[in-house]
Design a protein around this motif. Structure first.
Motif, PDB file in Angstrom:
ATOM      1  N   PHE A 138      23.863 -40.928  13.974  1.00  0.00           N
ATOM      2  CA  PHE A 138      22.971 -41.910  13.139  1.00  0.00           C
ATOM      3  C   PHE A 138      24.045 -43.191  13.136  1.00  0.00           C
ATOM      4  O   PHE A 138      23.485 -44.438  13.073  1.00  0.00           O
ATOM      5  CB  PHE A 138      22.587 -41.411  11.904  1.00  0.00           C
ATOM      6  CG  PHE A 138      21.483 -40.530  11.965  1.00  0.00           C
ATOM      7  CD1 PHE A 138      20.224 -41.201  12.351  1.00  0.00           C
ATOM      8  CD2 PHE A 138      21.409 -39.107  11.752  1.00  0.00           C
ATOM      9  CE1 PHE A 138      18.962 -40.445  12.416  1.00  0.00           C
ATOM     10  CE2 PHE A 138      20.099 -38.390  11.875  1.00  0.00           C
ATOM     11  CZ  PHE A 138      19.146 -38.886  11.936  1.00  0.00           C
ATOM     12  N   ARG A 139      25.407 -42.985  12.861  1.00  0.00           N
ATOM     13  CA  ARG A 139      26.049 -44.071  12.766  1.00  0.00           C
ATOM     14  C   ARG A 139      26.086 -44.894  14.011  1.00  0.00           C
ATOM     15  O   ARG A 139      26.146 -46.312  14.029  1.00  0.00           O
ATOM     16  CB  ARG A 139      27.442 -43.613  12.390  1.00  0.00           C
ATOM     17  CG  ARG A 139      28.366 -44.843  12.150  1.00  0.00           C
ATOM     18  CD  ARG A 139      29.853 -44.344  11.707  1.00  0.00           C
ATOM     19  NE  ARG A 139      29.658 -43.619  10.349  1.00  0.00           N
ATOM     20  CZ  ARG A 139      29.670 -42.407  10.161  1.00  0.00           C
ATOM     21  NH1 ARG A 139      29.927 -41.578  11.060  1.00  0.00           N
ATOM     22  NH2 ARG A 139      29.679 -41.855   8.997  1.00  0.00           N
ATOM     23  N   GLN A 140      26.052 -44.245  15.386  1.00  0.00           N
ATOM     24  CA  GLN A 140      26.047 -45.178  16.616  1.00  0.00           C
ATOM     25  C   GLN A 140      24.714 -45.678  16.713  1.00  0.00           C
ATOM     26  O   GLN A 140      24.628 -46.760  17.230  1.00  0.00           O
ATOM     27  CB  GLN A 140      26.424 -44.180  17.611  1.00  0.00           C
ATOM     28  CG  GLN A 140      27.711 -43.582  17.750  1.00  0.00           C
ATOM     29  CD  GLN A 140      27.851 -42.399  18.726  1.00  0.00           C
ATOM     30  OE1 GLN A 140      27.227 -42.534  19.757  1.00  0.00           O
ATOM     31  NE2 GLN A 140      29.011 -41.898  18.761  1.00  0.00           N
ATOM     32  N   ILE A 141      23.575 -44.862  16.296  1.00  0.00           N
ATOM     33  CA  ILE A 141      22.497 -45.724  16.361  1.00  0.00           C
ATOM     34  C   ILE A 141      22.000 -46.762  15.493  1.00  0.00           C
ATOM     35  O   ILE A 141      21.588 -47.824  15.989  1.00  0.00           O
ATOM     36  CB  ILE A 141      21.176 -44.730  15.933  1.00  0.00           C
ATOM     37  CG1 ILE A 141      21.013 -43.610  17.033  1.00  0.00           C
ATOM     38  CG2 ILE A 141      20.044 -45.133  15.689  1.00  0.00           C
ATOM     39  CD1 ILE A 141      20.217 -42.274  16.580  1.00  0.00           C
ATOM     40  N   SER A 142      22.693 -46.783  14.398  1.00  0.00           N
ATOM     41  CA  SER A 142      22.540 -47.810  13.257  1.00  0.00           C
ATOM     42  C   SER A 142      23.334 -49.024  14.056  1.00  0.00           C
ATOM     43  O   SER A 142      22.697 -50.328  13.949  1.00  0.00           O
ATOM     44  CB  SER A 142      23.142 -47.372  12.049  1.00  0.00           C
ATOM     45  OG  SER A 142      23.272 -48.498  11.415  1.00  0.00           O
TER      46      SER A 142
ATOM     47  N   HIS B  84      21.421 -50.888  16.803  1.00  0.00           N
ATOM     48  CA  HIS B  84      20.493 -51.487  16.540  1.00  0.00           C
ATOM     49  C   HIS B  84      20.545 -52.528  15.531  1.00  0.00           C
ATOM     50  O   HIS B  84      19.110 -52.893  14.920  1.00  0.00           O
ATOM     51  CB  HIS B  84      19.273 -50.365  16.445  1.00  0.00           C
ATOM     52  CG  HIS B  84      18.849 -49.621  17.864  1.00  0.00           C
ATOM     53  ND1 HIS B  84      18.183 -50.088  18.797  1.00  0.00           N
ATOM     54  CD2 HIS B  84      19.325 -48.312  17.988  1.00  0.00           C
ATOM     55  CE1 HIS B  84      18.137 -49.177  19.713  1.00  0.00           C
ATOM     56  NE2 HIS B  84      18.794 -48.113  19.087  1.00  0.00           N
ATOM     57  N   GLN B  85      21.525 -52.646  14.938  1.00  0.00           N
ATOM     58  CA  GLN B  85      21.460 -53.403  13.948  1.00  0.00           C
ATOM     59  C   GLN B  85      21.079 -54.845  13.777  1.00  0.00           C
ATOM     60  O   GLN B  85      20.250 -55.150  13.033  1.00  0.00           O
ATOM     61  CB  GLN B  85      23.108 -53.629  13.409  1.00  0.00           C
ATOM     62  CG  GLN B  85      23.472 -52.609  12.528  1.00  0.00           C
ATOM     63  CD  GLN B  85      24.913 -52.821  11.964  1.00  0.00           C
ATOM     64  OE1 GLN B  85      25.414 -53.997  12.139  1.00  0.00           O
ATOM     65  NE2 GLN B  85      25.549 -51.981  11.055  1.00  0.00           N
ATOM     66  N   PRO B  86      21.192 -55.444  15.036  1.00  0.00           N
ATOM     67  CA  PRO B  86      20.580 -56.981  15.428  1.00  0.00           C
ATOM     68  C   PRO B  86      18.885 -56.920  15.300  1.00  0.00           C
ATOM     69  O   PRO B  86      18.321 -57.683  14.399  1.00  0.00           O
ATOM     70  CB  PRO B  86      21.040 -57.183  16.860  1.00  0.00           C
ATOM     71  CG  PRO B  86      22.266 -56.481  16.758  1.00  0.00           C
ATOM     72  CD  PRO B  86      22.006 -55.217  16.384  1.00  0.00           C
ATOM     73  N   ILE B  87      18.387 -55.941  15.741  1.00  0.00           N
ATOM     74  CA  ILE B  87      16.621 -55.839  15.524  1.00  0.00           C
ATOM     75  C   ILE B  87      16.467 -55.434  14.383  1.00  0.00           C
ATOM     76  O   ILE B  87      15.321 -55.765  13.877  1.00  0.00           O
ATOM     77  CB  ILE B  87      16.359 -54.844  16.699  1.00  0.00           C
ATOM     78  CG1 ILE B  87      14.904 -55.150  16.918  1.00  0.00           C
ATOM     79  CG2 ILE B  87      16.658 -53.210  16.552  1.00  0.00           C
ATOM     80  CD1 ILE B  87      14.402 -56.307  17.247  1.00  0.00           C
ATOM     81  N   MET B  88      17.276 -54.551  13.730  1.00  0.00           N
ATOM     82  CA  MET B  88      17.107 -54.182  12.153  1.00  0.00           C
ATOM     83  C   MET B  88      16.974 -55.325  11.200  1.00  0.00           C
ATOM     84  O   MET B  88      16.139 -55.337  10.432  1.00  0.00           O
ATOM     85  CB  MET B  88      18.109 -53.134  11.882  1.00  0.00           C
ATOM     86  CG  MET B  88      17.822 -51.832  12.583  1.00  0.00           C
ATOM     87  SD  MET B  88      19.061 -50.677  12.077  1.00  0.00           S
ATOM     88  CE  MET B  88      19.112 -50.406  10.493  1.00  0.00           C
TER      89      MET B  88
END
Length: 336
Positions: free
Chosen positions: A323-327, A330-334
């Motif tokens: 989940f840390r890697q996913i976050s 995808h931080q920019p789009i989030m």
């Protein structure tokens, strides 16, 4: 009346529940007590000066189980020098009598049903006394005890009588030296034990021990001596455990084998395991260790919880990393 009558005393339970099980349970316990007394008198007659006085004096050894205390106790009560096997037999018979006394623990008789944890516990004391009588060379009293428990009616359909309670709740919890060896073998996959290792009132001394890893898979193979610190009884075992990751553990425990046979087994297993032929590992183990099959459910409760926590902690750590890697990815789009 609490120990023998359907007197109406209870702490709750379902409508119409009765304690009609008390009388037959008391009769079963009394029968077993008397049979155990015969085993005790016959077995101790040639070992100690006064069997019943030694039984009462056994409290001193219960308070201090050290080897020195054990030797002092035996020196005080024995009628002649005892061999190691005779000393073990005497201690088994004394421990048998201790559990025969425990069978009448009051909480086992007071509550609502024969399947309650308190009554199951006094039946477990009886089961341990039966086991010790058998180990000391006496008759197997379990069948006679079960026949009497059948007359003790329960209030729940799944526990219709005392024999059913015994078979479902008491017998599976029985512990012998082989079960201790299985516990040691399985838990050694997850923990690095010293040698000798203390496991409650037992000790395990390694004679051979090999560990092989391949990715998430682990193979443990060894030979050991399991010893009861209560009576000095020992059992030499061979064990093999295959861990396929997570909770998938398969173990076999059998009698110890000659060193050349063990070396040959280690060679065959090592070749199959290192070559990635996991489908060949268990057939080799089964052919060599024709003993009991064990898994995580055979661990003692406290250790089982520790092992499951270890497995869950590793799993949760992997999930958190994912989940840390996913976050981060995808931080920019989030943010947008």
């Amino acid at each position: 009346g609490r120990w023998r009558e359907d007197c109406g005393c209870h702490t709750g339970g379902g409508e119409g529940w009765r304690q009609a099980w008390r009388g037959p349970l008391r009769e079963a316990m009394d029968w077993l007590r008397d049979e155990l007394a015969l085993v005790f008198r016959k077995g101790m007659a040639r070992l100690v000066r006064d069997p019943w006085a030694a039984r009462d004096g056994y409290i001193s050894l219960i308070a201090d189980r050290s080897p020195a205390a054990r030797e002092a106790f035996l020196s005080r009560w024995r009628s002649r020098p005892l061999s190691d096997r005779e000393a073990t037999k005497a201690l088994q018979l004394l421990e048998m009598q201790r559990h025969a006394l425990f069978m009448y623990t009051s909480c086992g008789w007071f509550f609502n049903d024969i399947s309650g944890i308190e009554t199951v516990q006094v039946m477990a004391f009886a089961a341990r006394a039966i086991q010790l009588a058998r180990s000391a060379g006496g008759p197997d009293l379990e069948e006679g005890y079960l026949a009497r428990l059948k007359k003790a009616p329960g209030n729940l359909p799944e526990y219709r009588d005392g024999a059913r309670v015994y078979e479902k709740l008491v017998r599976p919890s029985a512990v012998d030296l082989t079960r201790v060896g299985a516990h040691y073998a399985i838990s050694s996959v997850f923990h690095d034990y010293p040698s000798p290792a203390a496991i409650f009132c037992y000790s395990v001394r390694r004679e051979k021990f090999e560990v092989r890893d391949s990715g998430r898979h682990r193979l443990v193979l060894g030979q050991a001596v399991v010893r009861s610190e209560f009576d000095g009884e020992e059992l030499k075992i061979c064990f093999a455990v295959l861990h396929l990751g997570d909770h998938n553990v398969m173990a076999r425990v059998a009698a110890a084998m000659p060193e050349k046979d063990f070396s040959a087994l280690a060679g065959r297993l090592g070749k199959a395991f290192s070559g990635g032929h996991l489908d060949e590992v268990m057939p080799v183990i089964d052919a060599a260790c024709a003993g009991g099959s064990y898994s995580l459910k055979h661990l003692f409760k406290d250790e089982g919880r520790k092992v499951l926590k270890t497995i869950l902690d590793e799993t949760m750590s992997e999930i958190e990393d994912s989940f840390r890697q996913i976050s981060r990815r995808h931080q920019p789009i989030m943010r947008i």
